[in-house]
Write a protein that holds these residues in place. Structure first.
Motif, short mmCIF file in Angstrom:
data_model
loop_
_atom_site.label_atom_id
_atom_site.label_comp_id
_atom_site.label_asym_id
_atom_site.label_seq_id
_atom_site.Cartn_x
_atom_site.Cartn_y
_atom_site.Cartn_z
N SER A 4 1.00 -1.11 0.10
CA SER A 4 0.15 -0.03 0.12
C SER A 4 0.89 1.20 -0.09
O SER A 4 2.04 1.06 0.55
CB SER A 4 -0.94 0.05 1.23
N TYR A 5 0.32 2.26 -0.66
CA TYR A 5 1.14 3.47 -0.53
C TYR A 5 0.08 4.66 -1.03
O TYR A 5 -1.09 4.30 -1.40
CB TYR A 5 2.10 3.65 -1.70
N LYS A 6 0.52 5.91 -0.66
CA LYS A 6 -0.17 7.24 -0.95
C LYS A 6 0.60 8.09 -1.91
O LYS A 6 1.77 8.32 -1.88
CB LYS A 6 -0.62 7.90 0.16
N LEU A 7 0.15 8.34 -3.21
CA LEU A 7 0.66 9.10 -4.08
C LEU A 7 0.58 10.62 -4.03
O LEU A 7 -0.57 11.15 -3.31
CB LEU A 7 0.10 8.71 -5.52
N LYS A 8 1.37 11.34 -4.84
CA LYS A 8 1.29 12.74 -4.80
C LYS A 8 0.08 12.98 -5.67
O LYS A 8 0.04 12.17 -6.74
CB LYS A 8 2.52 13.60 -5.16
N ASP B 166 -10.09 7.74 -1.69
CA ASP B 166 -9.27 9.08 -1.65
C ASP B 166 -8.70 9.60 -3.22
O ASP B 166 -8.40 10.63 -3.25
CB ASP B 166 -8.43 9.34 -0.44
N GLY B 167 -8.65 8.63 -3.96
CA GLY B 167 -8.23 8.75 -5.47
C GLY B 167 -6.50 8.83 -5.53
O GLY B 167 -6.07 8.96 -6.51
N VAL B 168 -5.77 8.73 -4.15
CA VAL B 168 -4.48 8.83 -4.30
C VAL B 168 -3.83 7.77 -3.64
O VAL B 168 -2.51 7.42 -3.75
CB VAL B 168 -3.82 10.14 -3.81
N SER B 169 -4.64 6.90 -2.93
CA SER B 169 -3.81 5.57 -2.19
C SER B 169 -4.37 4.57 -3.03
O SER B 169 -5.53 4.30 -3.76
CB SER B 169 -4.76 5.64 -0.76
N PHE B 170 -3.33 3.44 -3.03
CA PHE B 170 -3.45 2.46 -3.97
C PHE B 170 -2.89 1.20 -3.10
O PHE B 170 -2.10 1.27 -2.11
CB PHE B 170 -2.60 2.42 -5.21
N ILE B 171 -3.66 0.17 -3.41
CA ILE B 171 -3.19 -1.19 -2.75
C ILE B 171 -2.94 -2.09 -4.06
O ILE B 171 -3.64 -2.46 -4.99
CB ILE B 171 -4.42 -1.59 -1.85
N HIS B 172 -1.83 -2.94 -3.87
CA HIS B 172 -1.39 -4.14 -4.84
C HIS B 172 -1.53 -5.42 -4.12
O HIS B 172 -0.86 -5.41 -3.00
CB HIS B 172 -0.04 -3.87 -5.38
N MET B 173 -2.35 -6.35 -4.52
CA MET B 173 -2.38 -7.65 -4.03
C MET B 173 -1.62 -8.61 -4.82
O MET B 173 -1.86 -8.72 -6.05
CB MET B 173 -3.92 -8.05 -3.80
N VAL B 174 -0.90 -9.58 -4.34
CA VAL B 174 0.13 -10.25 -4.98
C VAL B 174 0.00 -11.66 -4.25
O VAL B 174 0.25 -11.96 -3.05
CB VAL B 174 1.48 -9.94 -4.99
N ALA C 44 9.69 -0.85 -14.71
CA ALA C 44 9.66 0.62 -14.87
C ALA C 44 8.61 1.12 -14.04
O ALA C 44 8.82 2.45 -13.47
CB ALA C 44 9.16 0.79 -16.39
N PHE C 45 7.45 0.44 -13.44
CA PHE C 45 6.73 0.94 -12.68
C PHE C 45 7.31 1.14 -11.32
O PHE C 45 7.13 2.30 -10.75
CB PHE C 45 5.52 -0.23 -12.52
N SER C 46 8.10 0.31 -10.74
CA SER C 46 8.59 0.52 -9.60
C SER C 46 9.81 1.57 -9.50
O SER C 46 10.05 1.86 -8.43
CB SER C 46 8.92 -1.00 -9.04
N ALA C 47 10.66 1.49 -10.54
CA ALA C 47 11.82 2.51 -10.73
C ALA C 47 11.45 3.70 -9.87
O ALA C 47 12.24 4.18 -9.06
CB ALA C 47 12.20 2.72 -12.06
N GLY C 48 10.41 4.23 -10.16
CA GLY C 48 10.14 5.70 -9.74
C GLY C 48 8.96 5.82 -8.54
O GLY C 48 8.40 7.02 -8.56
N VAL C 49 8.43 4.66 -8.14
CA VAL C 49 7.22 4.87 -7.29
C VAL C 49 7.54 5.72 -6.23
O VAL C 49 6.81 6.30 -5.52
CB VAL C 49 6.76 3.24 -6.98
N LYS C 50 8.78 5.51 -5.46
CA LYS C 50 9.07 6.20 -4.15
C LYS C 50 9.03 7.83 -4.39
O LYS C 50 8.42 8.68 -3.62
CB LYS C 50 10.29 5.88 -3.75
N GLU C 51 9.25 8.21 -5.69
CA GLU C 51 9.48 9.59 -6.12
C GLU C 51 7.79 10.20 -6.40
O GLU C 51 7.87 11.33 -6.03
CB GLU C 51 10.17 9.87 -7.27
N ARG C 52 7.06 9.26 -6.77
CA ARG C 52 5.60 9.71 -7.10
C ARG C 52 4.69 9.54 -5.69
O ARG C 52 3.71 10.00 -5.58
CB ARG C 52 5.03 8.69 -7.85
N CYS C 53 5.37 9.11 -4.50
CA CYS C 53 4.63 8.65 -3.37
C CYS C 53 4.69 9.73 -2.37
O CYS C 53 5.73 10.58 -2.22
CB CYS C 53 5.08 7.68 -2.68
#
Length: 101
Positions: free
Chosen positions: A6-10, A45-53, A72-81
């Motif tokens: 789980s994470y919350k984006l900018k 909330d439109g900015v929080s995501f959950i990935h189930m694996v 490619a998705f995970s490369a910049g995820v921390k900067e988007r969060c």
């Protein structure tokens, strides 16, 4: 192995995140890896995501993380969060119809 991330984006990064996530699903449709179940959800909330694996590779490998689209998705995820990804291991008690079971 089953886990949730789980994470919350900018707010200004939601569109990019969704585009990159959709590219992962397109790659999965082409690769069709056996034993992998994966789902992505955007919360209300439109900015929080959950990935189930869930994956069942006997050697501990994960077909998802080896995909170039996922890299490619995970490369910049921390900067988007706004709130960085948090991974939680899941122990299944039971499920019905989840992940297409």
């Amino acid at each position: 192995m089953k886990h949730m991330v789980s994470y919350k984006l900018k707010p200004d990064c939601v569109e990019e995140n969704e585009r990159l996530a959709k590219a992962v699903y397109e790659a999965l449709e082409q690769a069709r890896p056996q034993g992998l179940r994966y789902a992505t959800f955007k919360l209300e909330d439109g900015v929080s995501f959950i990935h189930m694996v869930a994956h069942s590779e006997a050697d501990g490998s994960n077909a998802l993380t080896s995909l170039p689209a996922f890299k490619a998705f995970s490369a910049g995820v921390k900067e988007r969060c706004e709130v960085p990804p948090h991974r939680v291991q899941l122990t299944e008690i039971g499920s019905y119809g989840f992940f297409g079971e």
